[in-house]
Design an enzyme around this catalytic site. Structure first.
Site, PDB file in Angstrom:
ATOM      1  CB  CYS A 141      32.794  -3.207  12.245  1.00  0.00           C
ATOM      2  SG  CYS A 141      33.426  -4.350  12.533  1.00  0.00           S
ATOM      3  CD  GLU A 143      29.629  -4.534  14.844  1.00  0.00           C
ATOM      4  OE1 GLU A 143      29.293  -5.787  15.608  1.00  0.00           O
ATOM      5  OE2 GLU A 143      30.223  -4.114  14.501  1.00  0.00           O
TER       6      GLU A 143
END
Length: 230
Positions: free
Chosen positions: A144, A219
């Protein structure tokens, strides 16, 4: 390995990123990202993503606070604590400002109900810290922080006109890029301290890379959720 040159976020990131293979491109070049860059992303999809991401970042900050608790040195603790501050003062502030302009106040933003993709990702990261050590947690946190840094740099370099320039500028800007370099240095120091300078030859490094890749896949699911919209 991704066709884009690896940003200078450290040795461990380069190793994890290469190990992720096509999963990394699926994340950093997702349709949601490309539509941010060229300005074709529907506004409703963007706002849905921003609301979910605000709640995500709240839990992400909790995970970084856990990283401080899992630290073995004062330096590691300081790095983790500064990242918590960076999230609260930078990324989360951006979400509040953007959503406020769209009539979504801070209370409504915080009250956003998490999607399944959001729950799966944040709980995976937190579980990595609860059940593992600092290295497990950092491997799950890295996609991230560092992926957004890479995405921001690429989209800014492409220089396309887009209504999402503010979002791109946040992640391409020096304050966020400094966080990426600091996180990269934290991961390098933590892994070398525990596994040695030649950490890529240690079997555990592959298991950490697998954790990084799992977070990368989550993600992708988060972008899918954003593109789908509310």
């Amino acid at each position: 390995m991704s066709a884009l040159a690896t940003p200078g976020y450290g040795r461990a990131f380069a190793f994890f990123r290469e190990a992720a293979g096509p999963e990394w491109d699926a994340y950093t070049r997702h349709a949601f990202v490309e539509q941010l860059g060229d300005g074709t992303l529907p506004r409703a999809s963007f706002l849905h993503y921003m609301r979910q991401d605000y709640v995500f970042l709240f839990n992400f900050a909790r995970a970084w606070a856990l990283a401080a608790a899992k630290s073995d040195t004062l330096e590691e603790m300081r790095h983790a604590a500064s990242t918590v501050a960076g999230l609260a003062e930078g990324e989360m502030a951006l979400h509040v400002e953007v959503c406020a302009r769209e009539g979504i106040d801070k209370d409504a933003l915080f009250a956003t109900k998490e999607t399944q993709e959001n729950l799966a990702y944040t709980r995976y990261v937190l579980e990595s810290g609860y059940s593992g050590d600092l290295l497990d947690l950092l491997a799950a946190l890295a996609p991230c922080v560092l992926g957004y840094g890479e995405i921001g740099l690429r989209l800014a370099a492409e220089g396309r006109e887009t209504p999402y320039a503010e979002w791109i500028a946040t992640y391409a800007g020096e304050p966020y890029q400094a966080i990426c370099r600091e996180v990269g240095a934290l991961i390098d120091g933590a892994i070398e301290r525990r596994l040695g300078a030649d950490f890529t030859a240690v079997p555990r490094s592959r298991r950490l890379a697998e954790r990084f890749t799992t977070a990368t896949r989550l993600e992708v699911g988060f972008w899918d959720m954003g593109l789908r919209g509310s």
